[in-house]
Enzyme design. Sequence first.
Site, short mmCIF file in Angstrom:
data_model
loop_
_atom_site.label_atom_id
_atom_site.label_comp_id
_atom_site.label_asym_id
_atom_site.label_seq_id
_atom_site.Cartn_x
_atom_site.Cartn_y
_atom_site.Cartn_z
N GLU A 36 62.05 -13.31 37.51
CA GLU A 36 63.03 -14.39 37.39
C GLU A 36 62.75 -15.26 36.17
OE1 GLU A 36 62.58 -16.52 40.98
OE2 GLU A 36 63.25 -14.88 42.26
N ARG A 81 62.27 -33.14 27.44
CA ARG A 81 61.02 -32.41 27.64
C ARG A 81 59.81 -33.04 26.92
NH1 ARG A 81 60.20 -27.75 26.05
NH2 ARG A 81 59.06 -26.96 27.86
N GLY A 88 57.84 -17.32 34.29
CA GLY A 88 56.82 -18.21 33.73
C GLY A 88 56.13 -17.68 32.51
N TYR A 122 57.24 -33.83 29.74
CA TYR A 122 56.15 -32.86 29.85
C TYR A 122 55.14 -32.94 28.70
CZ TYR A 122 59.40 -30.38 32.99
OH TYR A 122 60.27 -30.04 33.99
N CYS A 160 66.95 -46.86 24.31
CA CYS A 160 66.19 -48.11 24.43
C CYS A 160 65.06 -47.93 25.44
CB CYS A 160 67.11 -49.25 24.84
SG CYS A 160 66.31 -50.86 24.73
N GLU A 161 64.14 -47.07 25.12
CA GLU A 161 62.89 -46.79 25.81
C GLU A 161 61.95 -46.23 24.74
OE1 GLU A 161 62.13 -47.14 29.00
OE2 GLU A 161 64.09 -47.36 29.98
#
Length: 409
Positions: free
Chosen positions: A269, A308, A228, A312, A338-339
Amino acid sequence: MSSAEPTPFSTHQIDLAALLETYGSPLYAYDGATIRRKAGELKQAFDGIDLKIKYACKANTNLAILRLMREIGVELDVVSPGELEMGMIAGYNASQITFTPSGVPFEEVRSAVDAGAIVNVDSIPLLEWFGQTYGNTKPCLIRIKPNVAAGGNAKIMTAHADSKFGISVLMLDEVLEVVKKYDIKIVGLHQHTGSDIKDAEPFLKVADILFEAAKRFPDLEIIDLGGGFKVSYLPGDHVTDMELLGKNISERFNTFCNEYGRKLQLWFEPGKFLVSESGFLLVKTTVVKEDPARNFVHVDSGLNHLIRPMMYGSYHHILNISNPGGPLKTYNVVGYICETDTFATDRELPEVRQGDVLAFLNAGAYGFTMSSNYNARLRPAEVLVDNGNARLVRRRETLEDLLKTQMDI
């Protein structure tokens, strides 16, 4: 970053526009040297510690990336049977792979254990099943939820009280009862706080919680603090101070080991930290549309290739490779799906013209792996640039690829 600043590829004399010309648009391109450098930063930060890096490969599962990780001594953390198989195809022994499931069918866990991977248990029911099935014949880790909220936004926090991940630290008594009942071989405790954590303090806080919990498990070999670490998305962006983090965590880890009575191995990780900065999504401008409200730059890609920003609200710095010295203008950079499909809003860029090549930075993590075929669009090709050579590591999809699993053709 000004338009004249070099990209990470410039030190290798790689022309991003030439890559696009050779391999077509859109295109994912990865810089192996950046991956090597990021792994080196983490190792250096924990110099003197028995450290193991486990790449969270959900960030990017291209086999060429996995093989590069294996070459530089980085092992794997996987979250699905498919990722486990990919790791072994890339040359890993299953013993070098940690399987960290989240509420999966127990048969997936059985297949991972049978293959030789070590499992990270994330629920009391799974711990019960593991004990009933294996007793003390197979080792496992336990994923602890420390009830600490940290990360870039709520969607990428994984250690707070409301998160689905892990077993709450408040349930340690129940965990220990199950462990004792089946004599389960617990070799490690794990936690993962979330992503995009800027400061060392959350890591130190959860480390202290995990160290305290670890004192109740007498046979540990591993403390796994997850990943992270914050990476740089825009000029001047605040990132995790790895040197300071390494110093502080190392001191506390050594103190804990002394109190515990023996040296343990420290695992991390990282996923995004290792691969995000290595990646570029290269696209071509299809239409520049001037509108009374906004100037729109349309490109030959969309949320089907890089979701992303829409998922997000993430920021990806954009370079105009074709016209870096042009006058600055403000645009919305949008995709062809088409969005509502927006990469960037009110973004200042050197003047963009039809046909210009744009590069989205920090596209090495959760780009291709989260891509889709929405609108019956094809996924792009991928290229790895390493040791001065560019090679195609995934061909562009074809319509036949989209149709081959359908049964009534």
